[in-house]
Scaffold this active site. Structure first.
Site, short mmCIF file in Angstrom:
data_model
loop_
_atom_site.label_atom_id
_atom_site.label_comp_id
_atom_site.label_asym_id
_atom_site.label_seq_id
_atom_site.Cartn_x
_atom_site.Cartn_y
_atom_site.Cartn_z
N ASP A 175 0.87 -1.18 0.00
CA ASP A 175 0.00 0.00 0.00
C ASP A 175 0.91 1.23 0.00
O ASP A 175 2.13 1.14 0.13
CB ASP A 175 -0.98 -0.01 1.18
CG ASP A 175 -2.19 0.89 0.89
OD1 ASP A 175 -2.15 1.67 -0.09
OD2 ASP A 175 -3.18 0.83 1.64
C1 BGC Z 1 -5.02 3.27 0.18
C2 BGC Z 1 -5.22 2.26 -0.93
C3 BGC Z 1 -5.14 2.96 -2.25
C4 BGC Z 1 -3.80 3.65 -2.36
C5 BGC Z 1 -3.58 4.34 -3.68
C6 BGC Z 1 -3.78 4.10 -0.02
O1 BGC Z 1 -3.70 5.13 0.90
O2 BGC Z 1 -4.98 2.59 1.43
O3 BGC Z 1 -6.43 1.59 -0.76
O4 BGC Z 1 -5.36 2.08 -3.29
O5 BGC Z 1 -3.70 4.60 -1.33
O6 BGC Z 1 -4.37 5.45 -3.82
#
Ligand code: BGC
Length: 746
Positions: free
Chosen positions: A284
């Site tokens: 993530d």
């Molecule tokens: C979130 C993810 C997301 C990623 C990209 C993160 O902060 O937890 O779910 O896909 O950002 O935007």
């Protein structure tokens, strides 16, 4: 130049016709040309760092990233949208890097791209798997027309805590429903052929357990057992993997003291070995570097090594791999084989997406112009919004009559932004159809007043919503207007930016002055219809709720908010939504789900020593699976047939006893027999069917249970089939105790 010419050999026509084995040979050929740094570059993902259609950055962070990109140090970017931007960045990857390997373009296409569909939790409330699949399909169609070929969806995290803002992004509290919806969404995004220009790679996230953040506070610690992991958390991930999901994303959280991005048990053992997952795992955002704050890695270098060793193939925005992995490999702390494995998985996805055949496959300006915001997408988004709404109360007030004397009030009456939901991607503020417009189609002379404002300030993904707690301007006028009409519709609730990532709430009551306003209204007006916009279950206190004439849960319906709500209020659409999450009475009951384990002293009881509160019932206000209709349905006594092969056939006849056609969602729950492999919930959903029924019609619903559907996992992840006495219920919601039957499995 020579090398790029060589690489053009890999840009062969029609990847869809190329067998998986052929991919492997082509991957081998590409990898033979790659240096270690270029391989690690493929494992690096950057956020859209630079307006590619403008001048080259002269200095700073963007310049550094641009240089890294030109050296082949980037495998994928996220948040770059629009054919022009995507094409420009792809051109750099293809023409200016030594090998010309194309980039993958990722984006959070969570509930639509520009034409927003209801938030995922709302779509889950439709229990309509075909519609959910179609909605994901449409999201893919629209996003791919804008150059995107990878979505970070579906989020399949099970959560029992509505304080956690991200419940809006999932399918609710139940692993069975969650698994069915995960399958539908993966199929929708990916279609049958990933290389088709209108399909995109999906991503099952967040692996695993993010939905169990303590106290519902986003990014907080998680602590759950292996038993919970196997029985509640993993089933939707497994379903996504079985549906062929191309990628997985790590959770921000930790399991058993190990951050998910460094968890080789989750990634190497369960996902890549036990489940034989061939796709790639992305961290993530920044989750590799966050291992330092977790107290797990002493440095970014150590974090990079731990993540790479554990099986995290791509680093989203930590700069960990691109800065440290090459040294770690050269100094033999990370085997090059691990890097090769990750790169193979990443290149496999690039081949599958058809990017080696045509890196500009998703860059068709004409398709972009004709697809984004098309009439079909709007029509489908409206249908989905109607299907997602849940009628929670109705004292005979709904549907409204065309000649009825109605007024509309409330902070969300004319709001064109709040109902859009949290993940906007390319949709602008102010693009939702407001309820005023929706109702004016039925009541051209509609009188309305907003009442006290609910929030002010910036309405943006990164900014906190400023809730109005004090300014009562508009209160008296709205109240006077309400009292002048026979029926008062009041639109209240949460802003789209009050749920979602980073939007946890300790109190899940109506924000700001709204609850007090509603209380005053129901005390004075006998016919109040509450239209509740929300990204999560909210608490409407009993003194208010019991006085409501009707309550329609609209969630955050997306672009077609107002027209969808109006169609339901007027009966042009008979509501059929059912709750995918329990509505508690009080935050003190949370975490709460219909399929909780009962413990050894299940309450409530009049005696003291039973599991119960002294100051509240144990039960929720609205249980999982609950929802009303303008039709009424009766259930016959259910029937049972046990077949010799261990299968069990359960059936029940449903009659629509009303004057209007409607859809009933028949739910099959069971209590599993006692098992020394582990305890079982009070009841658990095993299957469901949606049944459209004409007025007065009767239809039979038949469920077939196989031994595999009556099973659970032990704490080592072994599946055990049920043996002994099973109680089953065929009912309209999880709290209904009628219609049970029992049978014994040998
Ligand atoms: C979130 C993810 C997301 C990623 C990209 C993160 O902060 O937890 O779910 O896909 O950002 O935007």
């Amino acid at each position: 130049m020579k090398l790029r010419l060589l690489l053009s050999l890999f840009f062969l026509p029609c990847a869809s016709l190329v067998s998986a084995q052929n991919f492997e040979q082509r991957i081998d050929s590409v990898m033979r040309l790659m240096t270690l740094d270029e391989k690690i570059g493929q494992m690096n993902q950057f956020n859209g760092f630079w307006n590619a259609t403008g001048p080259v950055p002269a200095e700073g962070n963007s310049l550094e990233r641009y240089e890294i990109l030109r050296k082949g140090g980037v495998g994928s970017v996220l948040n770059v949208q629009g054919v022009k931007e995507v094409r420009a960045l792809q051109k750099i990857a293809v023409e200016q890097t030594r090998l010309g390997i194309p980039l993958i373009f990722g984006c959070d296409v969570i509930h639509g791209y520009k034409t927003l569909t209801p938030i995922p939790l709302a779509e889950a409330a439709s229990w309509d798997l075909q519609a959910i699949e179609k909605s994901a399909r449409n999201g893919a169609t629209e996003a791919s027309a804008a150059g995107i070929n990878w979505t970070f969806a579906p989020m399949v995290d099970i959560s029992r805590d509505p304080r956690w803002g991200r419940v809006m992004e999932g399918a609710g509290e139940d692993p069975y429903l969650g698994a069915r919806i995960a399958t539908a969404r993966v199929r929708g995004f990916q279609g049958d052929d990933l290389s088709a220009p209108n399909t995109i790679a999906a991503c099952a996230k967040h692996f695993a357990g993010y939905g169990y953040v303590q106290a519902g506070r986003d990014y907080h610690h998680t602590d759950f057992s292996a038993y919970t992991l196997y029985n509640n958390i993993l089933p939707p991930f497994k379903a996504a993997q079985e549906a062929g999901v191309a990628t997985f994303m790590n959770a921000f959280t930790a399991y058993n003291g190990v951050p998910a991005s460094a968890d080789s048990f989750l990634m190497r053992q369960i996902l890549k070995k036990d489940w034989a997952f061939k796709g790639m795992v992305v961290s993530d955002w920044g989750s590799i570097q966050e291992m330092m704050a977790h107290g797990y890695a002493a440095s970014l270098q150590e974090a990079a090594e731990l993540a790479a060793l554990a099986g995290c193939d791509m680093d989203m925005e930590s700069m960990a791999y691109v800065r440290h992995l090459a040294d770690a490999v050269r100094q033999k702390r990370v085997p090059e084989a691990r890097v090769n494995e990750a790169v193979r998985r990443i290149l496999r996805l690039k081949f599958a997406l058809g990017l080696f055949d045509d890196p500009y496959r998703y860059c068709d300006e004409e398709r972009e112009a004709t697809t984004i915001g098309s009439a079909t997408l709007h029509k489908d988004a409206l249908e989905m919004a109607k299907k997602s709404m849940v009628l929670l109360e109705n004292k005979g007030i709904l549907p409204l009559q065309l000649n009825e004397d109605v007024v509309l009030l409330g902070a969300l009456a004319n709001d064109r932004t709040a109902p859009l939901g949290n993940w906007r991607v390319s949709a602008d503020n102010g693009t939702a159809i407001p309820l005023t417009t929706g109702l004016q189609a039925y009541f051209p002379d509609l009188r309305w007043a907003g009442g006290p404002v609910a929030w002010s300030g910036i309405e943006a993904f990164h900014a906190p919503i400023q809730v109005n707690e004090t300014d009562t301007t508009g209160w008296a006028g709205a109240m006077a207007l309400a009292l002048s009409a026979k029926t008062a519709i009041v639109a209240l609730g949460e802003h789209g930016y009050q749920s979602g990532e980073g939007r946890s709430r300790a109190s899940i009551h109506l924000p700001g002055l709204q609850e007090a306003f509603l209380r005053a209204l129901v005390q004075q007006h006998p016919r109040v219809v509450l239209v509740l916009f929300a990204g999560r279950p909210l608490i409407i206190p009993d003194d208010i709720r019991t006085k409501l004439g009707a309550l329609l849960l609209a969630w955050q319906p997306g672009t077609h908010a107002g027209d969808a709500v109006a169609a339901v209020l007027l009966g042009d659409h008979n509501p059929s939504g059912r709750l995918p999450m329990t509505f508690p009475r009080h935050e003190g009951q949370i975490p709460m789900a219909y399929n909780d384990y009962t413990g050894g002293r299940p309450g409530p009881s009049k005696e003291v020593f039973w599991s119960q509160y002294n100051d509240l019932p144990n039960s929720p206000v609205y249980p999982f699976g609950y929802g009303l209709s303008y039709s009424t349905f009766t259930y016959s006594v259910p029937k049972l047939q046990q077949l010799p092969n261990g299968k069990v056939v359960l059936s029940v006849e449903i009659t629509n006893t009303s004057q209007v056609a409607g859809t009933e969602t028949v739910q099959l729950y069971a209590k599993l027999p006692a098992s020394k492999h582990g305890i079982s919930p009070g009841r658990q959903l095993l299957d469901f069917q949606q049944l459209p029924l004409a007025a007065g019609a009767t239809k039979k619903v038949v469920f077939m249970l196989t031994p595999g559907s009556l099973a659970h996992f032990d704490a080592q992840g072994q599946k055990h089939l049920a043996k002994g006495k099973v109680t089953a219920w065929l009912v309209p919601n999880s709290a209904d105790v009628a219609n049970s039957l029992t049978f014994v499995i040998d």
